[in-house]
Design a protein around this motif. Structure first.
Motif, short mmCIF file in Angstrom:
data_model
loop_
_atom_site.label_atom_id
_atom_site.label_comp_id
_atom_site.label_asym_id
_atom_site.label_seq_id
_atom_site.Cartn_x
_atom_site.Cartn_y
_atom_site.Cartn_z
N ALA A 121 0.79 -1.25 -0.14
CA ALA A 121 0.07 -0.11 -0.03
C ALA A 121 0.84 1.16 0.02
N PHE A 122 0.48 2.12 -0.71
CA PHE A 122 0.80 3.69 -0.50
C PHE A 122 -0.02 4.72 0.28
N LEU A 123 0.30 5.05 1.35
CA LEU A 123 -0.52 5.77 2.03
C LEU A 123 -0.31 7.28 1.60
N LEU A 124 -1.25 7.93 1.22
CA LEU A 124 -1.10 9.29 0.92
C LEU A 124 -1.68 10.18 1.86
N VAL A 125 -0.90 10.91 2.47
CA VAL A 125 -0.91 11.62 3.78
C VAL A 125 -1.67 12.69 3.25
N ILE A 126 -2.84 13.20 3.73
CA ILE A 126 -3.56 14.53 3.36
C ILE A 126 -3.81 15.20 4.84
N PRO A 127 -3.44 16.27 5.31
CA PRO A 127 -3.85 17.06 6.28
C PRO A 127 -5.30 17.61 6.10
N VAL A 128 -6.11 17.70 7.13
CA VAL A 128 -7.45 17.95 7.13
C VAL A 128 -7.36 19.44 7.05
N GLY A 129 -8.06 20.10 6.12
CA GLY A 129 -7.84 21.59 6.12
C GLY A 129 -8.38 22.01 4.58
N MET A 130 -8.17 23.24 4.21
CA MET A 130 -8.64 23.62 2.97
C MET A 130 -7.79 22.95 1.72
N PHE A 131 -8.53 22.30 1.00
CA PHE A 131 -7.87 21.69 -0.14
C PHE A 131 -8.33 22.24 -1.59
N TRP A 160 -4.45 15.30 11.35
CA TRP A 160 -4.97 16.47 12.06
C TRP A 160 -6.61 16.57 11.71
N ALA A 161 -7.46 15.47 11.92
CA ALA A 161 -8.85 15.42 11.92
C ALA A 161 -9.29 15.94 13.35
N GLU A 162 -8.43 16.16 14.20
CA GLU A 162 -9.00 16.52 15.53
C GLU A 162 -9.64 18.30 15.49
N VAL A 163 -9.05 18.67 14.54
CA VAL A 163 -9.46 20.17 14.41
C VAL A 163 -10.95 20.29 13.93
N THR A 166 -16.65 18.53 15.75
CA THR A 166 -17.76 18.00 15.93
C THR A 166 -18.18 17.53 14.46
N ILE A 167 -17.60 17.83 13.51
CA ILE A 167 -17.89 17.53 12.16
C ILE A 167 -17.15 16.40 11.85
N SER A 168 -17.93 15.46 10.95
CA SER A 168 -17.44 14.23 10.61
C SER A 168 -16.55 14.35 9.40
N ILE A 169 -15.87 13.22 9.16
CA ILE A 169 -14.81 13.21 8.08
C ILE A 169 -15.68 13.23 6.78
N GLU A 170 -16.88 12.51 6.69
CA GLU A 170 -17.48 12.65 5.62
C GLU A 170 -18.10 13.97 5.05
N ARG A 171 -18.37 14.71 6.23
CA ARG A 171 -18.93 15.78 5.87
C ARG A 171 -17.85 16.97 5.43
N TYR A 191 -10.09 5.32 2.70
CA TYR A 191 -9.31 6.58 3.30
C TYR A 191 -9.54 5.93 4.64
N PHE A 192 -8.42 6.55 5.71
CA PHE A 192 -8.70 6.00 7.09
C PHE A 192 -8.01 7.42 7.74
N VAL A 193 -8.65 7.71 8.67
CA VAL A 193 -8.43 8.78 9.75
C VAL A 193 -7.30 8.45 10.94
N ILE A 194 -6.26 8.77 10.84
CA ILE A 194 -5.20 8.54 11.88
C ILE A 194 -5.00 9.86 12.87
N ASN A 195 -4.88 9.58 14.18
CA ASN A 195 -4.62 10.46 15.22
C ASN A 195 -3.30 10.40 15.70
N ASN A 196 -2.34 11.41 15.11
CA ASN A 196 -0.84 11.07 15.41
C ASN A 196 -0.59 11.77 16.91
N CYS A 197 -1.74 12.17 17.49
CA CYS A 197 -1.34 12.60 18.81
C CYS A 197 -1.64 11.34 19.98
N ILE A 198 -1.75 10.26 19.32
CA ILE A 198 -1.73 9.03 20.09
C ILE A 198 -0.74 8.19 19.67
#
Length: 273
Positions: A121-131, A160-163, A166-171, A191-198
């Motif tokens: 697998a290639f893991l394509l990392v995209i930070p949550v924010g304006m795309f 960075w999905a923590e930002v 209350t908004i879901s990743i789907e939204r 897609y997969f949401v990872i929490n790098n704070c853990i």
């Protein structure tokens, strides 16, 4: 007496429900066992500073990939996750607003060959924010270096999905519009949401491995860089042959052009009666 006996068809008792739930869990566990790989090989892609190397550290479970400066070379590390041997290759991040040097691109492609015989697998990392459209174009430019077939082996990993709070990743995905949708459609919306704070051992890493194993079962096998190189070479040879034929045709002089012209200028003499 039979007529007064209550009709039991279609009635599910609590015991039946719990039994059905247990069976479903056993079926899911059996499916995971069938898909389970003894070794999982991963290549992490992304531009600079989106949490790319941090994602690699989260998977490894310790700080192996340096965060204080942008890497110029691929780095390979290995760990064990729930009985699997996991190989992670961190690649140089590309630039978001300027051209990526050719040496970086060459090193980026080399990353696939470091996980012999090829990454699952290639893991394509995209930070949550304006795309933006620029972000989409940069992803297309760099991922295409591995060939079109790479998308069959790609999973988008959101950081960075923590930002979102209350908004879901789907939204969030719907809100960002066609640019992000294009990327997700290319990899069949994996897609997969990872929490790098853990940090350290956490169930999310095991779930990511299961997601990779499911993709491998669906798509079959792994990405083979040698086959991609053969296809590129074949395509290049075909293009060169086509260009050579075109040059030959363009340089070929017209045959008998003068004869054709003289014949066209000939006039039949008037017949005398």
């Amino acid at each position: 007496m039979e007529a007064n006996r209550p009709h039991q068809t279609g009635v599910t008792t609590a015991g039946d429900a719990s039994g059905t739930e247990e069976e479903a869990k056993k079926t899911a566990a059996a499916a995971q066992a069938v898909n389970r790989l003894p070794e999982v090989r991963l290549v992490v892609l992304g531009w600079r500073w989106p949490g790319k190397s941090l994602t690699g550290n989260t998977i490894i479970g310790r700080e192996e990939f340096r965060l204080e400066r942008a890497a110029e070379f691929c780095v390979k590390r290995q760990t064990e996750v729930q009985g699997r041997q996991v190989i992670v290759v961190d690649t140089p991040g590309w630039f978001s607003a300027q051209d990526t040097p050719p040496s970086y691109k060459q090193e980026l492609v080399r990353g696939a060959s470091l996980s012999t015989p090829g990454p699952h697998a290639f893991l394509l990392v995209i930070p949550v924010g304006m795309f933006t459209e620029v972000d989409r174009a940069r992803i297309e430019e760099h991922v295409s270096l591995f060939g079109e077939g790479v998308w069959m082996h790609t999973i988008v990993v959101f950081t960075w999905a923590e930002v979102l709070r209350t908004i879901s990743i789907e939204r969030y995905i719907r809100r960002e519009g066609k640019e992000l949708q294009w990327v997700l459609e290319k990899c069949k919306r994996r897609y997969f949401v990872i929490n790098n704070c853990i940090f350290g051992e956490h169930p999310q890493v095991g779930r990511l491995m299961e997601r990779v194993e499911k993709m491998v079962a669906e798509e079959g096998g792994y990405y083979n860089p040698e086959e991609v190189e053969k296809e590129k070479k074949k395509s290049l040879d075909e293009n060169q042959n086509t260009a050579g034929v075109g040059r030959d045709l363009g340089a070929r002089p017209k045959q008998n052009s003068g004869l054709g012209l003289s014949k066209a200028m000939e006039v039949d003499p008037l017949s005398s009666e």
